[in-house]
Design a protein around this motif. Structure first.
Motif, PDB file in Angstrom:
ATOM      1  N   LEU A   3       0.840  -1.018   0.138  1.00 21.55           N
ATOM      2  CA  LEU A   3      -0.131  -0.014   0.053  1.00 21.55           C
ATOM      3  C   LEU A   3       1.212   1.417   0.048  1.00 21.55           C
ATOM      4  N   ASN A   4       1.602   1.076   0.911  1.00 22.81           N
ATOM      5  CA  ASN A   4       2.340   2.305   0.672  1.00 22.81           C
ATOM      6  C   ASN A   4       3.241   3.086  -0.134  1.00 22.81           C
ATOM      7  N   ASN A   5       3.926   1.262  -1.440  1.00 23.08           N
ATOM      8  CA  ASN A   5       4.135   1.970  -2.244  1.00 23.08           C
ATOM      9  C   ASN A   5       3.758   2.426  -3.240  1.00 23.08           C
ATOM     10  N   LYS A   6       2.186   1.961  -3.551  1.00 25.82           N
ATOM     11  CA  LYS A   6       1.296   2.775  -3.907  1.00 25.82           C
ATOM     12  C   LYS A   6       0.800   4.247  -4.073  1.00 25.82           C
ATOM     13  N   ILE A   7       0.854   4.188  -2.624  1.00 25.86           N
ATOM     14  CA  ILE A   7       0.644   5.743  -2.477  1.00 25.86           C
ATOM     15  C   ILE A   7       1.611   6.522  -2.912  1.00 25.86           C
ATOM     16  N   ASN A   8       2.607   6.087  -2.587  1.00 30.10           N
ATOM     17  CA  ASN A   8       4.512   6.506  -3.617  1.00 30.10           C
ATOM     18  C   ASN A   8       4.408   6.778  -4.769  1.00 30.10           C
ATOM     19  N   LYS A   9       3.973   5.575  -5.069  1.00 31.93           N
ATOM     20  CA  LYS A   9       3.690   6.227  -7.115  1.00 31.93           C
ATOM     21  C   LYS A   9       2.948   7.074  -7.534  1.00 31.93           C
ATOM     22  N   ASP A  10       1.860   6.817  -6.419  1.00 26.03           N
ATOM     23  CA  ASP A  10       0.997   8.319  -7.032  1.00 26.03           C
ATOM     24  C   ASP A  10       0.939   9.297  -6.691  1.00 26.03           C
ATOM     25  N   LEU A  11       1.371   9.513  -5.576  1.00 24.88           N
ATOM     26  CA  LEU A  11       1.431  10.661  -4.866  1.00 24.88           C
ATOM     27  C   LEU A  11       2.944  11.521  -5.572  1.00 24.88           C
ATOM     28  N   GLU A  15       2.359  14.993  -8.347  1.00 24.96           N
ATOM     29  CA  GLU A  15       3.058  16.113  -7.773  1.00 24.96           C
ATOM     30  C   GLU A  15       3.082  16.531  -9.041  1.00 24.96           C
ATOM     31  N   LYS A  16       4.182  15.477  -9.691  1.00 26.71           N
ATOM     32  CA  LYS A  16       4.255  15.521 -11.748  1.00 26.71           C
ATOM     33  C   LYS A  16       3.595  16.797 -12.407  1.00 26.71           C
ATOM     34  N   LEU A  17       2.039  15.176 -12.623  1.00 32.70           N
ATOM     35  CA  LEU A  17       1.478  16.516 -13.292  1.00 32.70           C
ATOM     36  C   LEU A  17       0.973  17.728 -12.681  1.00 32.70           C
ATOM     37  N   ALA A  18       1.395  18.317 -11.391  1.00 32.85           N
ATOM     38  CA  ALA A  18       0.990  19.509 -11.494  1.00 32.85           C
ATOM     39  C   ALA A  18       1.883  20.282 -11.800  1.00 32.85           C
ATOM     40  N   LEU A  19       3.357  19.705 -11.306  1.00 39.17           N
ATOM     41  CA  LEU A  19       3.922  20.282 -11.983  1.00 39.17           C
ATOM     42  C   LEU A  19       3.875  21.147 -13.114  1.00 39.17           C
ATOM     43  N   GLN A  20       3.668  20.048 -14.370  1.00 36.69           N
ATOM     44  CA  GLN A  20       3.727  20.436 -15.609  1.00 36.69           C
ATOM     45  C   GLN A  20       2.127  21.038 -15.631  1.00 36.69           C
ATOM     46  N   ARG A  21       1.156  21.199 -15.191  1.00 32.48           N
ATOM     47  CA  ARG A  21       0.313  22.239 -15.097  1.00 32.48           C
ATOM     48  C   ARG A  21       0.350  23.509 -14.812  1.00 32.48           C
TER      49      ARG A  21
END
Length: 102
Positions: A3-11, A15-21
């Motif tokens: 679950l922690n690995n999935k949360i890490n990848k999603d976050l 964050e990368k998508l937010a920086l692109q926006r």
């Protein structure tokens, strides 16, 4: 742990998508400044033909100076925000997992 690995990848992806926006918004803002500066430039070029005033040269100068100020302020703002965005990019994935513990 899975679950922690999935949360890490999603976050990290969010964050990368937010920086692109944010980067696209910065580019859009610069283009808006450029467009407005060009409008003032065209107004300065065409004011002599539209007005039959003897002192239209002063009005033209005001339009040209406004266009130049807008253009340079747009460049300054774009470079400043781009630098800030690139500095924030190195913080991707730097968050604390204690907030996500149940």
């Amino acid at each position: 742990m899975e679950l922690n690995n999935k949360i890490n990848k999603d976050l990290i992806l969010r964050e990368k998508l937010a920086l692109q926006r944010t980067n696209l918004a910065n580019q859009t803002t610069f283009l808006s400044f450029l467009r407005t500066a060009l409008y003032f430039m065209v107004a300065g070029l065409s004011i002599r033909n539209l007005m039959n005033v003897e002192n239209s040269l002063y009005i033209e100068i005001v339009f040209f100076l406004t266009a130049a100020l807008l253009f340079f302020f747009g460049i300054f703002s774009f470079v400043k925000n781009k630098k800030s965005i690139s500095e924030d990019e190195k913080h991707i994935g730097n968050y604390q997992m204690e907030y996500y513990k149940e």
